[in-house]
Design a protein around this motif. Structure first.
Motif: not given
Length: 370
Positions: A208-217, A219-225, A319-323, A354-360
């Motif tokens: 999920e940290i890699l590929k979570g869609t963040g969609a609906g209720d 999934h968390i939001t993954g890096i590749l999303t 360090n820029y991914y928050q759980l 979980g979500n990315v804090l800085r996409s850079e």
């Protein structure tokens, strides 16, 4: 500082940061932005200190339990809390009643510790445990300095602040047990439960940290999303060269310190076999490839292997991914699901986001399209 003192300090700092953020609602002043950024930095340092303090406290607790076990010869004698827990589970399995409750702290601590060791990404992410929704304000466009002519005015620069909000999604693990199994030695039952639950949570969290869609209720939001644009595209569909990997690392810029390279195990093998124009291996052929330019390599099956159009390598500063974890893991015995085979299901659940804090801070290398 103790864990309690750090938690109290963190709560106070967040209140102060909230007040500073509210102060900037009607307009940004340089001194207000500076104060907010300093407070955010202090919160980050305190969160890190709290995470380390909790880890040390947990390790101390488990080390003490292990020491007592050695003194007793083995762990056949378990705590009263664990005995009550196992008895409740056994009763639920054997007579068809329902157990729904919290996992005892000693067992939960063991699951958490094993989850950390099985998971490859969680321990590298920024983490916090909360009981409600959570919003982080992050820096947007930065203020820049410019030369000013004599007698000229300094141009005003208004920094922007973005927001990342967190809620809670439920992850569940379901394992089957038989009545006969739960009648076996208590210690074996505890070890089996903690092992299976921890491993399942760790594997799903990595995905999920890699590929979570963040969609609906669900999934968390993954890096590749979040990171849709590829920083580097390889020249070939089925090969990646060392220069392309170096450019990927360089694309991180200021976020390169502490970053890692995430890839499929097959990709790592292919990179380890790369040769120069003289047919010499770039990397020692008899040693395992563990890093490139000081960036640790993490292998996960969830990353695509090299292939046409595949996103094969992720350069990530985690360090820029928050759980965000919710407190308390729960267990439920399901009585009817496997009734025909005289088995029961034990379901464990945790709630997190979980979500990315800085996409850079995350860059992707993709293979050329076919």
């Amino acid at each position: 500082m103790t864990v309690k003192e750090l938690r109290e300090k963190l709560a106070q700092l967040r209140k102060e940061r909230k007040a500073l953020f509210a102060k900037m609602t009607d307009g940004y002043k340089e001194e207000d932005v500076k104060a907010y950024e300093e407070k955010a930095g202090e919160i980050h340092d305190t969160e890190y200190a709290l995470t380390e303090a909790e880890r040390i406290a947990q390790d101390d607790l488990l080390d003490e339990a292990a020491r007592r076990s050695l003194e007793e010869g083995n762990r056949e004698r378990i705590t009263d809390e664990e005995q009550k827990f196992l008895k409740a589970i056994r009763d639920a399995v054997s007579v068809g009643s329902t157990y729904t409750g919290l996992i005892p702290s000693t067992i939960a601590s063991e699951i958490v510790k094993k989850r950390e060791s099985y998971g490859k990404l969680r321990s590298r992410c920024r983490r916090i445990t909360l009981s409600g929704d959570y919003t982080i304000a992050i820096d947007g466009d930065q203020v820049t300095a410019e030369y000013v002519g004599e007698g000229a005015k300094i141009a005003e620069k208004t920094p922007s602040l973005g927001k990342v909000s967190f809620t809670a999604y439920k992850l569940g693990v379901l394992v089957k047990v038989s009545e006969e199994f739960m009648a076996d030695v208590a210690v074996d039952a505890i070890a089996w439960l903690t092992e299976n639950i921890a491993r399942a949570f760790a594997k799903k969290e990595d995905t999920e940290i890699l590929k979570g869609t963040g969609a609906g209720d669900s999934h968390i939001t993954g890096i590749l999303t979040v990171v849709q644009d590829d920083a580097i595209t390889s020249a070939l569909t089925t090969e990646i060269n060392l220069d392309e990997i170096k450019r990927l690392i360089g694309a991180l810029g200021e976020y390169g310190s502490g970053a890692v390279l995430i890839m499929n195990a097959a990709t790592k093998t292919e990179i380890s076999l790369l040769k120069d124009e003289n047919g010499q291996y770039y990397f020692p052929p008899m040693a395992e490839l563990t890093a490139i330019q000081g960036k640790e390599i993490i292998t996960l099956d969830d990353v695509d292997a090299i292939g046409a159009g595949k996103r094969a390598i992720i350069a990530a500063n985690l360090n820029y991914y928050q759980l965000v974890d919710r407190q308390n893991m729960k267990l439920t015995v399901l009585n009817e699901l496997y009734a025909e085979t005289d088995e029961k299901g034990i379901k464990a659940t945790e709630r997190l986001d979980g979500n990315v804090l800085r996409s850079e801070a995350f860059k992707v290398l993709a293979c050329a399209a076919a």
